[in-house]
Design an enzyme around this catalytic site. Sequence first.
Site, PDB file in Angstrom:
ATOM      1  N   PRO A 118      28.655 103.175 -11.177  1.00 35.96           N
ATOM      2  CA  PRO A 118      29.537 102.482 -10.245  1.00 35.96           C
ATOM      3  C   PRO A 118      30.952 102.402 -10.793  1.00 35.96           C
ATOM      4  O   PRO A 118      31.152 102.086 -11.961  1.00 35.96           O
ATOM      5  CB  PRO A 118      28.935 101.086 -10.135  1.00 35.96           C
ATOM      6  CG  PRO A 118      27.686 101.090 -10.916  1.00 35.96           C
ATOM      7  CD  PRO A 118      27.749 102.232 -11.857  1.00 35.96           C
ATOM      8  N   GLU A 119      31.896 102.708  -9.935  1.00 37.21           N
ATOM      9  CA  GLU A 119      33.298 102.522 -10.281  1.00 37.21           C
ATOM     10  C   GLU A 119      33.760 101.226  -9.619  1.00 37.21           C
ATOM     11  O   GLU A 119      32.944 100.483  -9.091  1.00 37.21           O
ATOM     12  CB  GLU A 119      34.113 103.736  -9.810  1.00 37.21           C
ATOM     13  CG  GLU A 119      33.556 105.049 -10.361  1.00 37.21           C
ATOM     14  CD  GLU A 119      34.350 106.275  -9.957  1.00 37.21           C
ATOM     15  OE1 GLU A 119      35.586 106.186  -9.882  1.00 37.21           O
ATOM     16  OE2 GLU A 119      33.736 107.327  -9.709  1.00 37.21           O
TER      17      GLU A 119
ATOM     18  N   HIS B  56      11.822  99.048 -14.636  1.00 37.13           N
ATOM     19  CA  HIS B  56      13.256  98.919 -14.928  1.00 37.13           C
ATOM     20  C   HIS B  56      13.886  97.663 -14.349  1.00 37.13           C
ATOM     21  O   HIS B  56      15.107  97.536 -14.365  1.00 37.13           O
ATOM     22  CB  HIS B  56      14.046 100.157 -14.475  1.00 37.13           C
ATOM     23  CG  HIS B  56      13.488 101.442 -14.985  1.00 37.13           C
ATOM     24  ND1 HIS B  56      13.193 101.653 -16.314  1.00 37.13           N
ATOM     25  CD2 HIS B  56      13.150 102.586 -14.341  1.00 37.13           C
ATOM     26  CE1 HIS B  56      12.705 102.874 -16.466  1.00 37.13           C
ATOM     27  NE2 HIS B  56      12.656 103.459 -15.296  1.00 37.13           N
TER      28      HIS B  56
END
Length: 275
Positions: A2-3, A93
């Site tokens: 993610p940016e 996870h």
Amino acid sequence: MPELPEVETVRIALARELQGRRIVKTRVHDSRLRFGVDVPRIETLLNDREVVQVRRRAKYLLVNLAGDDVVLLHLGMSGRLLFREPQVAREIHDHVVFTLDDLRELRFNDPRRFGMLDMFPRSEESHHPRLVHLGVEPLTSGFTAESMRRLARRSRRPIKNFLMDASKVVGIGNIYASEALFMAGVHPMRAAGRIGLERWVRLVSSVKTVLGDAITRGGTTLRDFVDTGGERGVYGERLQVYGNAGLSCPRDDGGTIRRVVMLGRSTYYCPRCQR
DNA sequence: CGGGCGGCCTGGAGGC
DNA sequence: TGCCTCCAGGCCGCCC
């Protein structure tokens, strides 16, 4: 992964869902995130705490708690924060589970475990080692053509690498660097120190536009990214060059989009209109 | 000392 | 079907 737009998309949802709520319990199921999670400290301190505010700095999420503690989260490449009903089985996870006072759970899921989780008193935020070196926020008034040109003065590195250097300007990752350079008509390999004020004006404006539009569309989902409700971001359909090697330039100038590798990352541009 | 690069991880895609 | 290689949106720390 993610940016800035993806992290901001998550921040907006967290602010809406968490502000005023309490985290009544925290369980760390796998502490092997980046830098490791201090399990006893997190599980003890992040217990019956009210969330006051959710902020973002660069690609970090900061959760202010009543009592002046801050929770610091980073999604790394593959991290997700998902709201789940408690009866939904924990997935592989799901490394950290926060139980809320409405009995829902917020789960931190991160297959690659490049994400991080830390917690500290608010007084330590300004010199936290992960935050202290960070550059300007691109969506603030401090991000200007003049300041960038000054920072880049005499730098011979390619402008794309400069834009992705978080000590200069934060939040621009591999996708949005290519997109902003295309919008501004600047070649990704042009030396940062050889960009004049006029080009910086276009570049700064393009970065703001690309990031802002991406936030409006919930970010870009190429593979992993989803928001806190599991929804994909739809900015991918707006991408002009990223991932489009071999296609003709969207400006219809006769150019063909090229892919090159810079700093080991795929970089896309049109050699015709980016100079 | 600015900045390039290796490495950290898992999983999906594609080749054979 | 299986196995292998390659690739992925980040970022630290080493080393030139």
